[in-house]
Design an enzyme around this catalytic site. Structure first.
Site, PDB file in Angstrom:
ATOM      1  N   ASP A  90      -2.248  -9.406   8.348  1.00  0.00           N
ATOM      2  CA  ASP A  90      -1.736  -9.016   9.666  1.00  0.00           C
ATOM      3  C   ASP A  90      -2.180  -9.975  10.766  1.00  0.00           C
ATOM      4  OD1 ASP A  90      -0.248  -7.319  11.285  1.00  0.00           O
ATOM      5  OD2 ASP A  90      -2.002  -6.121  11.826  1.00  0.00           O
ATOM      6  N   ARG A 136       0.917 -12.079  16.663  1.00  0.00           N
ATOM      7  CA  ARG A 136       0.007 -12.335  17.794  1.00  0.00           C
ATOM      8  C   ARG A 136      -0.431 -13.796  17.836  1.00  0.00           C
ATOM      9  NH1 ARG A 136      -3.788  -7.620  16.130  1.00  0.00           N
ATOM     10  NH2 ARG A 136      -2.290  -7.603  14.426  1.00  0.00           N
ATOM     11  N   TRP A 137      -0.653 -14.373  16.664  1.00  0.00           N
ATOM     12  CA  TRP A 137      -1.048 -15.789  16.601  1.00  0.00           C
ATOM     13  C   TRP A 137       0.025 -16.650  17.279  1.00  0.00           C
ATOM     14  CZ3 TRP A 137       0.870 -20.371  14.821  1.00  0.00           C
ATOM     15  CH2 TRP A 137      -0.052 -21.423  14.614  1.00  0.00           C
ATOM     16  N   HIS A 178       4.399 -16.535  10.994  1.00  0.00           N
ATOM     17  CA  HIS A 178       4.543 -16.262   9.553  1.00  0.00           C
ATOM     18  C   HIS A 178       4.427 -17.565   8.753  1.00  0.00           C
ATOM     19  CE1 HIS A 178       5.459 -12.211  10.592  1.00  0.00           C
ATOM     20  NE2 HIS A 178       6.662 -12.449  11.088  1.00  0.00           N
ATOM     21  N   LEU A 205      -6.264 -15.391 -12.308  1.00  0.00           N
ATOM     22  CA  LEU A 205      -6.061 -14.411 -11.244  1.00  0.00           C
ATOM     23  C   LEU A 205      -4.659 -13.807 -11.291  1.00  0.00           C
ATOM     24  CD1 LEU A 205      -7.165 -13.457  -8.276  1.00  0.00           C
ATOM     25  CD2 LEU A 205      -5.602 -15.212  -7.465  1.00  0.00           C
ATOM     26  N   SER A 245      -1.585   1.478   7.222  1.00  0.00           N
ATOM     27  CA  SER A 245      -0.164   1.105   7.307  1.00  0.00           C
ATOM     28  C   SER A 245       0.583   1.246   5.976  1.00  0.00           C
ATOM     29  CB  SER A 245      -0.016  -0.321   7.860  1.00  0.00           C
ATOM     30  OG  SER A 245      -0.567  -0.418   9.162  1.00  0.00           O
TER      31      SER A 245
HETATM   32  C1  IPE Z   1       1.464  -4.114   7.697  1.00  0.00           C
HETATM   33  O1  IPE Z   1       1.432  -4.740   8.915  1.00  0.00           O
HETATM   34  C2  IPE Z   1       2.527  -4.723   6.823  1.00  0.00           C
HETATM   35  C3  IPE Z   1       2.248  -6.079   6.339  1.00  0.00           C
HETATM   36  C4  IPE Z   1       1.182  -6.778   6.566  1.00  0.00           C
HETATM   37  C5  IPE Z   1       3.287  -6.624   5.499  1.00  0.00           C
HETATM   38  P1  IPE Z   1       2.269  -4.205  10.145  1.00  0.00           P
HETATM   39  O2  IPE Z   1       1.989  -5.103  11.281  1.00  0.00           O
HETATM   40  O3  IPE Z   1       3.689  -4.012   9.763  1.00  0.00           O
HETATM   41  O4  IPE Z   1       1.626  -2.764  10.366  1.00  0.00           O
HETATM   42  P2  IPE Z   1       1.448  -1.916  11.694  1.00  0.00           P
HETATM   43  O5  IPE Z   1       2.790  -1.915  12.375  1.00  0.00           O
HETATM   44  O6  IPE Z   1       0.380  -2.588  12.488  1.00  0.00           O
HETATM   45  O7  IPE Z   1       1.014  -0.580  11.216  1.00  0.00           O
HETATM   46  C1  IPE Z   2       2.252 -10.200   9.582  1.00  0.00           C
HETATM   47  O1  IPE Z   2       1.751  -9.968  10.823  1.00  0.00           O
HETATM   48  C2  IPE Z   2       2.596  -8.966   8.851  1.00  0.00           C
HETATM   49  C3  IPE Z   2       3.960  -8.967   8.317  1.00  0.00           C
HETATM   50  C4  IPE Z   2       4.730  -7.925   8.475  1.00  0.00           C
HETATM   51  C5  IPE Z   2       4.445 -10.112   7.573  1.00  0.00           C
HETATM   52  P1  IPE Z   2       2.596  -9.291  11.982  1.00  0.00           P
HETATM   53  O2  IPE Z   2       3.939  -9.896  12.071  1.00  0.00           O
HETATM   54  O3  IPE Z   2       2.550  -7.803  11.845  1.00  0.00           O
HETATM   55  O4  IPE Z   2       1.699  -9.756  13.214  1.00  0.00           O
HETATM   56  P2  IPE Z   2       1.281  -8.912  14.464  1.00  0.00           P
HETATM   57  O5  IPE Z   2       0.602  -7.679  13.962  1.00  0.00           O
HETATM   58  O6  IPE Z   2       2.530  -8.611  15.207  1.00  0.00           O
HETATM   59  O7  IPE Z   2       0.350  -9.815  15.201  1.00  0.00           O
HETATM   60 MG    MG Z   3       1.180  -6.439  12.470  1.00  0.00          MG
END
Ligand code: IPE
Ligand code: IPE
Ligand code: MG
Length: 251
Positions: A26, A30-31, A43, A137, A202
């Site tokens: 996650d 934001r990055w 991403h 792995l 999540s």
């Molecule tokens: C969880 O992250 C899903 C993945 C990392 C693929 P999200 O960013 O979708 O989750 P929430 O919205 O913070 O719960």
């Molecule tokens: C990646 O981070 C998780 C995926 C769903 C691929 P996010 O896209 O949720 O990043 P944030 O939480 O908005 O920073």
């Molecule tokens: Mg997220």
């Protein structure tokens, strides 16, 4: 410890290595936002962190990593982000498959895969086939994955077995149920790692994390380095895992 391998360093510090680490990757959005870039740029950078993480886990002798790449809830994102993300995953696997195979990685995917684009499904199947005989792995890529969806899918399979007369409802045990999860051969998750700072699950691996240790780090996934994995393992090592029992000093 200059020149020491990651495994040497972990051994020198007496770190416990979990058999199965699950990661909620996650913080990509934001990055990107912090840099004034489109979310997809986050991403793309996150992909590099994923590669570092898989390599480091293999070096440490972790048996399984489950990586949350796309949740059943992520379809609610803007269409361009969804399409970009799924295309990125497909291209990454296409480009990395040979290296994964050479590193003896066993690739598999978990989730409602039949709802993914056809070309991605084919790539996942090819990845699985190419690495099935490897011994290193296991990389369990969780895609269109939801913990509740997985439990519902298992419940359907159990109900089908009952309907077919193979099982009586009163005989359904935890193992009869767990046998129908997406990856029943994998050990339970020992460490659930969430970069990005959010203290939530999540909908990831709800059944499998029953007794996992949760470690949340403030670093955003694209910034995740090998040192952050060591930091997570230090926290994991300090935890006292009780499994409902009493502290070891008492038993
Ligand atoms: C969880 O992250 C899903 C993945 C990392 C693929 P999200 O960013 O979708 O989750 P929430 O919205 O913070 O719960
Ligand atoms: C990646 O981070 C998780 C995926 C769903 C691929 P996010 O896209 O949720 O990043 P944030 O939480 O908005 O920073
Ligand atoms: Mg997220």
């Amino acid at each position: 410890m200059e020149g020491a391998t990651l495994a040497d360093q972990a051994a020198a510090e007496g770190l416990h290595i979990p058999r199965h680490i699950a990661v909620v990757m996650d913080g990509n959005g934001r990055w990107a936002q912090q840099r004034g870039l489109p979310r997809l740029a986050g991403h793309i950078e996150g992909r590099k962190a994923t590669k570092r993480f898989v390599q480091a886990s293999a070096e440490l002798g972790v048996e399984v990593v489950s990586l949350y790449a796309f949740s059943t809830e992520n379809w609610s994102r803007p269409q361009a982000e969804v399409e970009g993300l799924l295309a990125l995953i497909e291209n990454s696997l296409r480009e990395e498959l040979r290296e994964l195979d050479e590193a003896d990685v066993v690739f598999r995917a978990s989730g409602r895969l039949s709802q993914l684009p056809q070309s991605l499904q084919e790539m996942l199947a090819a990845g699985r086939k190419a690495t099935a005989d490897n011994q290193g792995l296991t990389l369990n890529l969780c895609l269109n994955y939801g913990g509740r969806a997985e439990i519902v899918d298992a419940a359907r399979a159990v109900a089908t077995a009952v309907h077919g007369g193979e099982l009586e409802p009163q005989d359904i045990g935890e193992n009869d149920f767990a046998r129908h999860l997406y990856a029943p051969e994998l050990p339970d998750v020992e460490l659930l790692l969430r970069p990005g700072g959010e203290m939530r699950v999540s909908n990831f691996l709800l059944w499998e994390i029953a007794y996992a240790e949760l470690v949340v780090l403030d670093v955003l996934w694209p910034d995740f380095e090998r040192e952050h994995l060591l930091e997570a393992l230090r926290i994991f090592t300090r935890r006292e895992r009780r499994f409902g029992g009493v502290p070891q000093s008492i038993s």
